[in-house]
Design an enzyme around this catalytic site. Sequence first.
Site, short mmCIF file in Angstrom:
data_model
loop_
_atom_site.label_atom_id
_atom_site.label_comp_id
_atom_site.label_asym_id
_atom_site.label_seq_id
_atom_site.Cartn_x
_atom_site.Cartn_y
_atom_site.Cartn_z
N TYR A 103 10.63 2.72 6.75
CA TYR A 103 9.28 2.88 7.30
C TYR A 103 9.34 3.71 8.58
CZ TYR A 103 7.71 -0.90 4.24
OH TYR A 103 7.41 -1.68 3.15
N ARG A 151 14.30 -5.36 -1.46
CA ARG A 151 12.90 -5.24 -1.86
C ARG A 151 12.78 -4.10 -2.86
NH1 ARG A 151 8.34 -6.62 0.44
NH2 ARG A 151 7.96 -6.90 -1.77
N HIS A 154 7.55 -0.63 -3.52
CA HIS A 154 6.22 -1.24 -3.46
C HIS A 154 5.37 -0.49 -2.44
CE1 HIS A 154 8.53 -3.17 -0.22
NE2 HIS A 154 7.37 -3.32 0.41
#
Length: 234
Positions: A103, A151, A154
Amino acid sequence: MTAPASSAPPLPDPTPYQGAPERHPRRPRHPLDTAADPEAVELTAPAFGPADVDALDADLTRQHSGEPLGERLTVTGRVLDRAGRPVRGQLVEIWQANASGRYAHRRDRNPAPLDPHFTGVGRCLTDDEGGYAFTTVKPGAYPLPGAGAWRPAHIHFSFFGTALTQRLVTQMYFPGDPLLPYDPVLAAVPDPAARRRLIAAYEHQLSLARGALSYRWDVVLDGPAATWTEEGRR
């Protein structure tokens, strides 16, 4: 002046979500005296900036001077109420990791590289049919620190109602991802049918027409078939 007693329900038990328990709230909610100060609620409301929503906001690949790295894709869908009626003029926001799984945020400690041409945030308004559309790159998977898990790819979605205090937050996943069965966040959704509703559908003909892999993900805001949200509401 004494703060009013909070009528909010107790904080949910974080036990089903084992990935990062430190993210779960541990302090009680701080009540805001909106009766004495009706504008106090704005202290916790998001800020959208001075500009109106425009087409560039929905294309995350054109927000910088260069081309971002990664597999191009489009995500389209409709926002519906419990009766299947379109929700018009709904503010939809997304945020995601880049193609390397990082991110663009100062607190992301993933050693994967940043992309100077990809910030990973977008927004749009639903049209008269409740439709939304985003162009972006496929986010990469990333490890959960200290959790022994990864993860899957998504995209985070946020839906605002008629006021800033009316907000639902959820996540969209991609079909066929081998990490789906191992994701602690997805596993925290107790209903298997609700988990399946979080996975988008691949649209082959649309992919051919647009020159980018295309996915459809419809969202139902309430009712028995509602899309699961992070607040646990159905």
